[in-house]
Design a protein around this motif. Structure first.
Motif, short mmCIF file in Angstrom:
data_model
loop_
_atom_site.label_atom_id
_atom_site.label_comp_id
_atom_site.label_asym_id
_atom_site.label_seq_id
_atom_site.Cartn_x
_atom_site.Cartn_y
_atom_site.Cartn_z
N ASN A 281 -72.53 57.83 62.32
CA ASN A 281 -72.64 57.38 63.71
C ASN A 281 -71.91 56.06 63.95
OD1 ASN A 281 -74.29 59.56 64.63
ND2 ASN A 281 -76.03 58.61 63.56
N LEU A 282 -70.72 55.97 63.41
CA LEU A 282 -69.90 54.78 63.60
C LEU A 282 -69.35 54.76 65.02
CD1 LEU A 282 -67.92 54.99 60.22
CD2 LEU A 282 -69.91 53.54 60.72
N SER A 283 -68.92 53.60 65.47
CA SER A 283 -68.35 53.49 66.81
C SER A 283 -67.05 54.30 66.88
CB SER A 283 -68.06 52.03 67.14
OG SER A 283 -66.99 51.54 66.35
N ASP A 284 -66.68 54.68 68.10
CA ASP A 284 -65.44 55.44 68.29
C ASP A 284 -64.24 54.65 67.77
OD1 ASP A 284 -66.89 57.43 69.44
OD2 ASP A 284 -66.32 56.96 71.51
N GLU A 285 -64.24 53.34 67.99
CA GLU A 285 -63.13 52.51 67.52
C GLU A 285 -63.04 52.51 65.99
OE1 GLU A 285 -61.55 47.85 67.66
OE2 GLU A 285 -63.45 48.40 68.59
N THR A 286 -64.19 52.41 65.32
CA THR A 286 -64.22 52.43 63.86
C THR A 286 -63.71 53.75 63.32
OG1 THR A 286 -66.06 50.86 63.75
CG2 THR A 286 -65.72 52.27 61.83
#
Length: 490
Positions: A281-286
């Motif tokens: 569930n990492l950020s979209d940017e990551t």
């Protein structure tokens, strides 16, 4: 008027500060040889274009025969060409941050695994390591087979048709492989051979390399007013649009089942690298940072490794005969049987050939680190902020380690010939804490693809052709890597 005056005074003070720093560095580093730098410009005038990087560096090294200092603008860097200095850098637990020119990758790759530093890098490395467990890598072999079969069909069109550059064909194949194996998405780049992504990667690598050789382009504020910056914006829209579409596609089919749950099932199914990112569930940017990073490192560098190896095999038919004999033994003369993971493990001589090709033509010919604190080396105190650039292309051609270094000789990598070699004399995948996380994936992919080609084709050389090497983030040949194909009776 006052604003203009203040601006001029500020610029003058900045220039004086740069000059004073350069003079301080020259005094501190006086014991290291290197071409004499000009004030502020340093040695930049030696490099009129990126085409000069390889010949100029070789010329400097031949006159010195050891690691040397070179100034790109006012900033010095130690160009590392010997295993002792390479060990000092790569074995360190503190010299692990990439140098400032890696900032030029940030607009493209963000701060993913390649460019991140400190705790962020450590946590990302720990997070991503499970995706490269050998049990998972074994499941990728069917993708290697599938895509190399398509490559073979494409290459059949070139049989008895004269010389052609092998790199564009291989680059599309490795792009298909990385997308399907690591991202879980099929893009069919080989069947739609006008890939804007491949062309954009090449253009972006050129832009980044040129920035490292230009004083105006090094400074981000000034760079934004150049034509190159406008070109970069166009290229980035293609690159990031492509990876964003892959992420959206995989998200739509992602099951949410974790790597741990799949491990309990004996890893019976492939685990896409992208799935691992989505699982946490990492950020979209990551997610995009890591996808961009792995797409670049996993397709372009491997394409270079495969293409240069095929080129070397064309130039050395005696070596090609030995590889084919090994393959005939492994496959019992069956051209059509698909490779298994065990087959790839048994390709010992082919692995030696690949290693020797990467010695002469390392896909990543240059990488660098920055000192976050001062360090003592060889009687000198290297200051904080100092850059050490590992010039792998010359390190691998050091005659003290590799006699007759220009000769292509896979026997250098026989166990008895390798055991006494300094551990940091051969580093095609870097070494130490920041070694390439995907190196086992790359070797398996290279073996699967090259062996499939050799079982179908005899590779012939183009007479009198010598590659004109250039460094554009990865190693390229300005004049291509042309070969000639004939059908093989396996």
């Amino acid at each position: 008027m006052l604003v203009v005056l203040i601006t001029i005074v500020t610029l003058c003070l900045y220039v004086i500060l740069l000059w004073m720093n350069q003079m301080k560095y020259r005094k501190q580093l006086a014991q290291f040889p290197g071409p004499k730098p000009l004030p502020l410009l340093g040695n930049l005038l030696l490099f009129k274009s990126i085409a000069d990087i390889v010949p100029v560096s070789i010329r400097v090294w031949k006159g010195i025969q050891q690691s040397f200092i070179i100034y790109l603008g006012p900033q010095p860097r130690l160009v590392v060409c010997d295993p002792k200095t390479a060990e000092f850098v790569l074995s360190s637990t503190t010299i692990i941050d990439k140098s400032y020119e890696y900032n030029f990758f940030h607009d493209w790759l963000g701060t993913g695994l390649l460019t991140s530093t400190g705790q962020k890098w450590k946590s990302r490395r720990k997070l991503l390591t499970p995706a490269f467990h050998f049990q998972i890598l074994e499941k990728y072999v069917d993708v290697f087979n599938k895509q190399s079969n398509i490559l073979v069909e494409k290459l059949k069109e070139r049989v008895d048709a004269g010389p052609f550059d092998i790199f564009p064909y291989v680059a599309l194949c490795t792009l298909d492989i990385i997308c399907e194996a690591a991202m879980g998405v099929q893009i069919n780049a080989q069947k739609n051979s006008t890939s804007s992504y491949v062309l954009s990667v090449k253009e972006m690598c050129r832009i980044i390399t040129e920035r490292a050789l230009s004083v105006t382009k090094m400074i981000h504020f000034l760079y934004k007013f150049t034509w190159a910056y406008q070109q970069q914006r166009k290229v980035l829209s293609i690159l990031q649009g492509f990876t964003n579409s892959i992420i959206r596609s995989r998200k739509s089919t992602f099951t949410g089942r974790t790597l741990h749950e799949r491990s309990d099932e004996g890893l019976s199914k492939r685990v896409a690298f992208l799935d691992l990112l989505l699982e946490y569930n990492l950020s979209d940017e990551t997610v995009r940072e890591e996808v961009d990073t792995f797409m670049f490192e996993g397709h372009d560098t491997t394409a270079a490794g495969i293409s240069f190896t095929l080129y070397c095999l064309a130039k050395h038919p005696d070596v090609q005969v030995q590889v084919v004999e090994e393959l005939r033994t492994i496959f019992s003369g069956d051209k059509s049987r698909e490779s298994t993971y065990q087959d790839l493990q048994e390709m010992k001589y082919l692995e030696m050939v690949i290693k020797e090709s990467m010695r002469l033509y390392p896909p990543v010919p240059l990488f660098s680190r920055i000192l976050n604190e001062s360090a003592s080396f060889n009687g000198a105190l290297l200051p904080q902020g100092f850059v050490c650039a590992l010039y792998v292309l010359q390190l691998h051609r050091n005659p003290d380690i590799f006699p007759d270094p220009e000769k292509f000789d896979p026997d250098r990598f026989l166990p008895e010939n390798s055991k006494s070699r300094p551990p940091y004399a051969y580093v095609p995948f870097s070494a130490g804490l920041r070694n390439c996380i995907g190196q086992r994936f790359a070797i398996l992919e290279m073996k699967a693809t090259i062996s499939k080609i050799l079982r179908n084709f005899e590779i012939l050389p183009v007479p009198d052709h010598e590659p004109q090497l250039s460094i554009e983030a990865i190693l390229k040949s300005y004049n291509g890597l042309p070969i000639v194909l004939k059908a093989r009776s396996f």
